[in-house]
Design a protein around this motif. Sequence first.
Motif, short mmCIF file in Angstrom:
data_model
loop_
_atom_site.label_atom_id
_atom_site.label_comp_id
_atom_site.label_asym_id
_atom_site.label_seq_id
_atom_site.Cartn_x
_atom_site.Cartn_y
_atom_site.Cartn_z
N UNK A 177 26.28 -6.55 85.75
CA UNK A 177 26.11 -5.10 85.81
C UNK A 177 24.95 -4.67 86.71
N UNK A 178 23.88 -5.42 86.67
CA UNK A 178 22.72 -5.11 87.50
C UNK A 178 23.05 -5.31 88.98
N UNK A 179 23.74 -6.42 89.28
CA UNK A 179 24.10 -6.70 90.67
C UNK A 179 25.05 -5.63 91.22
N UNK A 180 25.99 -5.19 90.42
CA UNK A 180 26.91 -4.15 90.86
C UNK A 180 26.19 -2.83 91.10
N UNK A 181 25.27 -2.47 90.20
CA UNK A 181 24.50 -1.24 90.38
C UNK A 181 23.68 -1.31 91.67
N UNK A 182 23.10 -2.46 91.95
CA UNK A 182 22.33 -2.64 93.18
C UNK A 182 23.23 -2.54 94.42
N UNK A 183 24.39 -3.17 94.37
CA UNK A 183 25.32 -3.09 95.50
C UNK A 183 25.75 -1.65 95.77
N UNK A 184 26.04 -0.90 94.70
CA UNK A 184 26.42 0.51 94.87
C UNK A 184 25.26 1.30 95.45
N UNK A 234 22.71 0.22 97.33
CA UNK A 234 22.47 -0.14 98.73
C UNK A 234 23.55 0.42 99.64
N UNK A 235 24.79 0.41 99.19
CA UNK A 235 25.87 0.91 100.03
C UNK A 235 25.83 2.43 100.19
N UNK A 236 25.14 3.12 99.28
CA UNK A 236 25.09 4.58 99.38
C UNK A 236 23.83 5.10 100.06
N UNK A 272 15.19 4.58 100.93
CA UNK A 272 16.26 4.48 99.95
C UNK A 272 16.50 3.03 99.56
N UNK A 273 16.45 2.13 100.54
CA UNK A 273 16.59 0.70 100.26
C UNK A 273 15.45 0.18 99.40
N UNK A 274 14.24 0.70 99.65
CA UNK A 274 13.09 0.30 98.83
C UNK A 274 13.27 0.79 97.40
N UNK A 275 13.81 2.01 97.23
CA UNK A 275 14.07 2.52 95.87
C UNK A 275 15.13 1.66 95.18
N UNK A 276 16.14 1.23 95.93
CA UNK A 276 17.16 0.35 95.35
C UNK A 276 16.54 -0.96 94.89
N UNK A 277 15.65 -1.51 95.70
CA UNK A 277 14.97 -2.76 95.35
C UNK A 277 14.12 -2.58 94.11
N UNK A 278 13.39 -1.47 94.03
CA UNK A 278 12.57 -1.21 92.86
C UNK A 278 13.44 -1.02 91.62
N UNK A 279 14.56 -0.31 91.78
CA UNK A 279 15.46 -0.09 90.65
C UNK A 279 16.07 -1.42 90.21
N UNK A 280 16.38 -2.30 91.17
CA UNK A 280 16.92 -3.62 90.84
C UNK A 280 15.94 -4.39 89.96
N UNK A 281 14.68 -4.40 90.36
CA UNK A 281 13.68 -5.14 89.59
C UNK A 281 13.54 -4.57 88.18
N UNK A 333 23.39 4.86 92.38
CA UNK A 333 22.56 5.20 93.52
C UNK A 333 21.11 5.37 93.13
N UNK A 334 20.22 5.42 94.13
CA UNK A 334 18.79 5.47 93.83
C UNK A 334 18.34 6.80 93.26
N UNK A 335 18.96 7.90 93.67
CA UNK A 335 18.48 9.19 93.21
C UNK A 335 19.01 9.53 91.82
#
Length: 161
Positions: free
Chosen positions: A102-109, A111-113, A119-128, A149-151
Amino acid sequence: MAPPPAPSAPPARQDARRAAARRTTVAGLVCTAVATALVGAGFWPTVAGTAAAALAVGLGVAALVRSAGTGRRTLLVVGAVAVLVLGGTSLLTGAARLALWPVAEAYDRCVSSTLTISGGARCQQQLEEDVWSYLSGEGTAAESSGATGPAGSAPAADRPA
């Protein structure tokens, strides 16, 4: 004068063992390549890639065992060790991706958005954050809020306990 002695069975046996070890090493390399290509894709390709990686590791061990007592075995050992290292890496990567699906899928979504570096940095922070909360049993922010998505991620205070 007596004719030279006929070749004995041990060299033929060594050649047969060397050929078997070579085939096992090549099969392991093929499984490793397939695993590397499949791990990191969708769910079922990741499952297939993880299974191929496990098979590659087994073939790498079998190649090392089969190469014992074959004489010149440097190339076989190098190939078998490459299978073990690359197959083991794919196996660990696939297993971690499946365990944290679930975490990997959320990160992929996420990053793709995103289109920006921030935005990529927010995705990385959200992943962690999501990895730690998922491992502690809280789930991911995307699961708790239904957003992607990050927002759209829920703040930490809104996550269920």
